[in-house]
Design an enzyme around this catalytic site. Structure first.
Site, PDB file in Angstrom:
ATOM      1  N   GLY A  39       0.837  -1.225  -0.082  1.00 58.57           N
ATOM      2  CA  GLY A  39      -0.074   0.108   0.182  1.00 58.57           C
ATOM      3  C   GLY A  39       0.998   1.348  -0.017  1.00 58.57           C
ATOM      4  N   CYS A  95      -9.047  22.114  17.696  1.00 64.10           N
ATOM      5  CA  CYS A  95      -8.771  22.546  19.161  1.00 64.10           C
ATOM      6  C   CYS A  95      -8.372  21.345  19.926  1.00 64.10           C
ATOM      7  CB  CYS A  95     -10.405  22.910  19.695  1.00 64.10           C
ATOM      8  SG  CYS A  95     -10.904  24.178  19.004  1.00 64.10           S
TER       9      CYS A  95
HETATM   10  N1  LLP Z   1      -2.055  -6.014   4.159  1.00 72.81           N
HETATM   11  C1  LLP Z   1      -2.554  -6.173   5.504  1.00 72.81           C
HETATM   12  C2  LLP Z   1      -3.259  -7.324   5.944  1.00 72.81           C
HETATM   13  C3  LLP Z   1      -2.376  -5.149   6.301  1.00 72.81           C
HETATM   14  O1  LLP Z   1      -2.949  -4.854   7.361  1.00 72.81           O
HETATM   15  C4  LLP Z   1      -1.757  -3.805   5.591  1.00 72.81           C
HETATM   16  C5  LLP Z   1      -1.766  -2.622   6.165  1.00 72.81           C
HETATM   17  C6  LLP Z   1      -1.067  -3.830   4.322  1.00 72.81           C
HETATM   18  C7  LLP Z   1      -1.171  -5.084   3.784  1.00 72.81           C
HETATM   19  C8  LLP Z   1      -0.509  -2.901   3.785  1.00 72.81           C
HETATM   20  O2  LLP Z   1       0.415  -2.303   4.434  1.00 72.81           O
HETATM   21  P1  LLP Z   1       1.489  -1.165   3.765  1.00 72.81           P
HETATM   22  O3  LLP Z   1       2.188  -1.953   2.429  1.00 72.81           O
HETATM   23  O4  LLP Z   1       0.657  -0.127   3.366  1.00 72.81           O
HETATM   24  O5  LLP Z   1       2.570  -0.849   4.950  1.00 72.81           O
HETATM   25  N2  LLP Z   1      -2.259   3.971   9.239  1.00 72.81           N
HETATM   26  C9  LLP Z   1      -0.957   3.517   9.496  1.00 72.81           C
HETATM   27  C10 LLP Z   1      -0.742   1.966   8.701  1.00 72.81           C
HETATM   28  C11 LLP Z   1      -1.488   0.992   9.046  1.00 72.81           C
HETATM   29  C12 LLP Z   1      -1.297  -0.174   8.268  1.00 72.81           C
HETATM   30  C13 LLP Z   1      -2.381  -1.279   8.379  1.00 72.81           C
HETATM   31  N3  LLP Z   1      -2.011  -2.625   7.585  1.00 72.81           N
HETATM   32  C14 LLP Z   1       0.091   4.442   8.976  1.00 72.81           C
HETATM   33  O6  LLP Z   1      -0.495   5.430   8.752  1.00 72.81           O
HETATM   34  O7  LLP Z   1       1.381   4.383   9.298  1.00 72.81           O
END
Ligand code: LLP
Length: 420
Positions: free
Chosen positions: A279, A346
């Site tokens: 992602g 706020c």
């Molecule tokens: N697959 C699963 C099962 C996941 O839980 C996630 C992310 C991904 C793929 C994708 O991961 P990436 O390649 O984007 O690292 N909100 C947080 C990140 C939460 C990620 C949750 N799961 C932030 O802003 O850093």
């Protein structure tokens, strides 16, 4: 260097451009806060994954940025989708992703979501518990379908990242302990409306060092070998997402090929298709958030620059103390000072950057917050009743609004309150 964040981001004669478009002009035309994404960057990153992992199925993790125009770009480059909700399934189908390229994870899928995904005939469910296996089996039976499943295993590997985004450790709510997995697989195999097709594992996010992946892959391959020995037909090994990106000037942007060099040797001898769910590493550095300076406030020991983007637009600094690099949209030769860059919300936690050296700002100046393409807009809210930002996609010097700025009337598109 700026190009290490995104090769399409550059200063031309002191003005910041993204993919050939001057960002000041966009901010003036469309207002701020404004999310701007570079299409070519997203395309390049998916191509880099495809080149590094020939034959693998790359499922873009929709949670990073669910705008259907972004998902459609991933689709055009041949990617599938990794989803975690009915809403993400809806967005993926809207963007044209083939159901046969959709994988569905999540610890708390509702009945309605399971039905929707079964009716859509997605590639597979990444199942996280015994109870979920039972529910999936029942719903599939009711609909006269066979649900394809992978079990999400938790390999107990420390991804050495922020604790809130570590998911593969024993103490996390995700997946099934890898040591328990055989029992769960046998149980899944006994349920007549399920077809066991894969193994799923995701150890965490913003992982900059690939060694935890090697450890997790080795554990998954051990499980694969045991499953094959017991007669399971494992067609897919899904190693999740999580590859990190450059946020800080001293960090590097790891490449998909670095990940491939680490894990592909471990997968030699495995006769299953690799699935990955990136992602952040696809969209993170595609995006910038443009914001305008509203006020300056000097409290003697502290200088505050108050901008029109707040934690409702970008929550990562408040939530994870995340660092996002900030650049002036127009370069100046003014002296630099250390400031806190704060929003209008706020809450004391409403900041975009703390103790950051920036050129002295003036009311009306524009700033660009980098690395916001992933988990930026996707985690935004209407807190303090602030309409959510506009999103724009640029491609080779042209731009397209892919989400209009929210109006108050959109926000009040709710059930009217009871009168009297
Ligand atoms: N697959 C699963 C099962 C996941 O839980 C996630 C992310 C991904 C793929 C994708 O991961 P990436 O390649 O984007 O690292 N909100 C947080 C990140 C939460 C990620 C949750 N799961 C932030 O802003 O850093």
């Amino acid at each position: 260097m700026l190009s290490e964040y995104n090769p399409y981001l550059e200063y031309r004669e002191g003005e910041l451009y993204l993919e050939g478009l001057p960002l000041k002009g966009l901010a003036e035309e469309l207002g701020t806060p404004l999310y701007v994404y570079s299409s070519s960057y997203i395309r390049d990153r998916i191509r880099a994954y495809k080149e590094a992992f020939p034959g693998a199925l790359i499922c873009y993790a929709v949670k990073a940025n669910f705008n259907p125009h972004i998902i459609a770009l991933a689709k055009e480059e041949g990617a599938g989708a990794d989803i975690v909700s009915g809403g993400e399934l809806y967005a993926s189908l809207l963007a044209g992703i083939e159901p046969s390229k959709i994988v569905y994870a999540g610890v708390g899928k509702t009945l309605r979501e399971v039905e929707y995904a079964l009716e859509s005939d997605i590639l597979m469910f990444n199942v996280e518990s015994y109870m979920e296996l039972d529910v999936l089996n029942q719903v599939a039976g009711k609909l006269g379908k066979k649900a394809r499943v992978a079990i999400r295993v938790n390999p107990d590997v420390d991804p050495k990242t922020h604790p809130y985004i570590s998911t593969g450790m024993k103490k996390s709510k995700f997946g099934v302990d890898i040591k328990e997995a055989m029992r769960e697989y046998r149980y899944a195999g006994s349920l007549k409306n399920l077809k066991v097709v894969g193994i799923h594992c995701h150890i965490g996010s913003q992982i900059l060092d690939v060694s935890p992946y090697i450890e997790a892959t080795q554990k998954v391959v051990d499980l694969y070998n045991q499953l094959i020995k017991e007669g399971f037909n494992i067609e897919y090994i899904n190693l999740g997402g999580g590859l990190g990106i450059k946020y800080k000037p001293d960090q590097s942007n790891p490449e998909p090929k670095d990940l491939a060099e680490a894990i592909l040797p471990e997968l030699k001898g495995v006769n299953a298709r690799l699935v990955l769910e990136p992602g952040r590493s696809i969209v993170g550095n595609a995006g910038v958030l443009l914001t305008q300076v509203q006020f300056l406030k000097d409290k003697g020991h502290k200088h505050f620059v108050i901008v029109d983007a707040g934690m409702n637009d970008l929550v990562r600094p408040a939530m994870y103390q995340a660092y996002h690099h900030v650049l002036p949209v127009i370069k100046s030769d003014r002296a630099h000072v250390k400031v806190d860059l704060v929003g209008p919300i706020c809450e004391t936690g409403d900041f975009l950057a703390l103790d950051r050296e920036l050129p002295i700002m003036e009311r009306g100046d524009y700033l660009a917050v980098l690395s916001v393409g992933a988990y930026g807009f996707a985690m935004s809210s209407q807190y303090n009743l602030r309409p959510r930002a506009c999103e724009v996609l640029v491609e080779k010097g042209y731009h397209r609004v892919i989400r209009e700025r929210e109006e108050y009337s959109h926000i009040f598109d709710v059930v009217p309150p009871l009168k009297g």
